[in-house]
Design a protein around this motif. Structure first.
Motif, short mmCIF file in Angstrom:
data_model
loop_
_atom_site.label_atom_id
_atom_site.label_comp_id
_atom_site.label_asym_id
_atom_site.label_seq_id
_atom_site.Cartn_x
_atom_site.Cartn_y
_atom_site.Cartn_z
N HIS A 89 48.30 59.28 72.74
CA HIS A 89 48.60 58.05 73.46
C HIS A 89 47.67 56.96 72.92
O HIS A 89 46.52 57.24 72.54
CB HIS A 89 48.37 58.25 74.96
N PRO A 90 48.13 55.70 72.88
CA PRO A 90 47.27 54.63 72.37
C PRO A 90 45.89 54.56 73.03
O PRO A 90 44.91 54.18 72.38
CB PRO A 90 48.09 53.36 72.64
N GLU A 91 45.80 54.96 74.29
CA GLU A 91 44.51 54.90 74.98
C GLU A 91 43.58 56.05 74.56
O GLU A 91 42.40 56.05 74.89
CB GLU A 91 44.72 54.92 76.49
N GLU A 92 44.11 57.02 73.84
CA GLU A 92 43.30 58.17 73.45
C GLU A 92 42.54 57.94 72.15
O GLU A 92 41.61 58.70 71.84
CB GLU A 92 44.18 59.41 73.30
N ILE A 93 42.95 56.98 71.38
CA ILE A 93 42.26 56.75 70.10
C ILE A 93 40.98 55.97 70.34
O ILE A 93 40.79 55.37 71.42
CB ILE A 93 43.20 56.00 69.13
N PRO A 94 40.05 55.95 69.39
CA PRO A 94 38.78 55.23 69.59
C PRO A 94 39.03 53.77 69.94
O PRO A 94 39.95 53.13 69.44
CB PRO A 94 38.07 55.38 68.24
N HIS A 95 38.16 53.24 70.80
CA HIS A 95 38.28 51.84 71.21
C HIS A 95 37.68 50.92 70.15
O HIS A 95 36.81 51.33 69.36
CB HIS A 95 37.56 51.62 72.54
N PHE A 96 38.16 49.70 70.15
CA PHE A 96 37.55 48.66 69.33
C PHE A 96 36.11 48.51 69.78
O PHE A 96 35.85 48.42 70.98
CB PHE A 96 38.32 47.35 69.50
N PRO A 97 35.14 48.49 68.86
CA PRO A 97 33.72 48.51 69.27
C PRO A 97 33.29 47.29 70.05
O PRO A 97 33.68 46.15 69.73
CB PRO A 97 32.97 48.63 67.94
N ALA A 98 32.52 47.52 71.09
CA ALA A 98 31.99 46.42 71.90
C ALA A 98 31.08 45.55 71.05
O ALA A 98 30.30 46.05 70.22
CB ALA A 98 31.22 46.99 73.09
N GLY A 99 31.18 44.26 71.22
CA GLY A 99 30.33 43.34 70.49
C GLY A 99 30.87 42.90 69.16
O GLY A 99 30.33 41.96 68.55
N ALA A 100 31.94 43.53 68.65
CA ALA A 100 32.52 43.12 67.38
C ALA A 100 33.32 41.84 67.58
O ALA A 100 33.87 41.59 68.65
CB ALA A 100 33.42 44.22 66.81
N ALA A 101 33.40 41.04 66.53
CA ALA A 101 34.10 39.75 66.64
C ALA A 101 35.60 39.95 66.80
O ALA A 101 36.17 40.91 66.32
CB ALA A 101 33.81 38.92 65.39
#
Length: 332
Positions: free
Chosen positions: A320-332
């Motif tokens: 599921h799309p929510e299962e893949i790694p998240h976009f990193p916090a703090g990245a532009a």
């Protein structure tokens, strides 16, 4: 090529490499670490130091620290190498880009806050001799001799080199990406330096990852290029990669699954460039972000995004799309 009376002058076209899929193995080869920075030529002259990009642009205004080092070398020379900024023990490509855009007092302040390094891997002129006709093994020996004789310290650095393909293979481990090594460049020990010629070979480290298909180019039912995203902590879909044109097999399998996006797609008004550093805009079609694909990518990864086109390999229906790694916090 700029050459006159035994001296080289900018702009000078550097020798380049073509991409290969596996490590070349043969007698008479040298392997250098490939760094994730700016390819540059450095003209070390006390009166007129010059820093040239691969395409001939004068980068000197953005890097006064490198020009100062070139002017203070103590002898005339022309080097080929990679320009990098190192932060916390690793190459920081975003910091390098930011420095290249600053001039004048802002450039001096940036140099103090984010020092650059010049990683030398070839020597094209030493004193009044243009060394390009010499074989690589001799140019490398001269380069090492300059580093030893001048006891060169940062911002100077000597590019690692080996003649052992197994040792060089370690640079293909994605773990090396953490410090900024993205693969290897392979050169013939007997090769002269031929400006503008693609006479070397390069091999990038690659790894697999997953992302959700957020938009495509071409028909939704037969996509050509995939625009891939990941969700951030706030649930917003963020662009992370652009694929190379997908294979006919993947196009045939993925097209029937994709659905044109309805109102409210986060990328409906977005403008995506066709490549890193270009101004050409892609004509994309948003799709419902429901399908995850696995892709293969090199290790040029900055602020949550892959800089170079990735190779989409297969659909991952079990994810599921929510299962893949998240976009990193703090990245532009």
């Amino acid at each position: 090529m700029g050459e006159n009376d035994g001296r080289l002058f900018p702009p000078l076209s550097p020798m380049t490499a073509r991409t290969v899929d596996r490590t070349p193995r043969a007698a008479g080869l040298a392997y250098e670490a490939k760094w994730d920075g700016y390819r540059v030529l450095l003209f070390a002259r006390a009166d007129a130091p010059h820093l040239q990009s691969r395409r001939g642009t004068d980068l000197g205004p953005g890097f006064p620290d490198i020009l100062r080092a070139a002017a203070e070398l103590g002898e005339e020379a022309v080097f080929d190498g990679e320009l990098v900024v190192i932060e916390d023990g690793a190459v920081d490509f975003a910091a390098l880009q930011a420095r290249a855009q600053r001039t004048g007092p802002r450039s001096a302040a940036a140099a103090a806050a984010h020092p650059a390094h010049f990683i030398a891997f070839d020597l094209l002129q030493l004193g009044d001799e243009v060394t390009m006709a010499r074989p690589y093994r001799e140019r490398r020996a001269l380069l090492e001799e300059v580093f030893t004789r001048r006891d060169l310290q940062p911002p100077w650095a000597l590019c690692p080199m080996t003649t052992d393909p197994d040792r060089a293979g370690e640079w293909l481990d994605p773990a090396w990406a953490a410090v900024g090594v993205e693969g290897m460049v392979v050169k013939g020990l007997g090769q002269p330096y031929r400006p503008g010629e693609r006479g070397w070979r390069k091999l990038r480290a690659r790894a697999t990852a997953e992302a959700v298909v957020g938009a495509v180019t071409g028909p939704v039912t037969a996509p050509d290029v995939l625009l891939l995203g990941r969700y951030d902590a706030q649930g917003e879909l963020r662009m992370v990669a652009q694929s190379a044109p997908v294979t006919r097999t993947l196009r045939r399998r993925l097209g029937p699954l994709l659905t044109p996006a309805g109102p409210g797609h986060p990328w409906a008004e977005a403008r995506f460039h066709s490549g890193w550093g270009t101004r050409d805009i892609l004509e994309h079609r948003c799709v419902s972000p429901e399908h995850v694909v696995e892709f293969e990518a090199d290790v040029a990864f900055d602020e949550g995004r892959w800089r170079h086109p990735v190779q989409a390999r297969r659909i991952r229906p079990e994810l599921h799309p929510e299962e893949i790694p998240h976009f990193p916090a703090g990245a532009a």
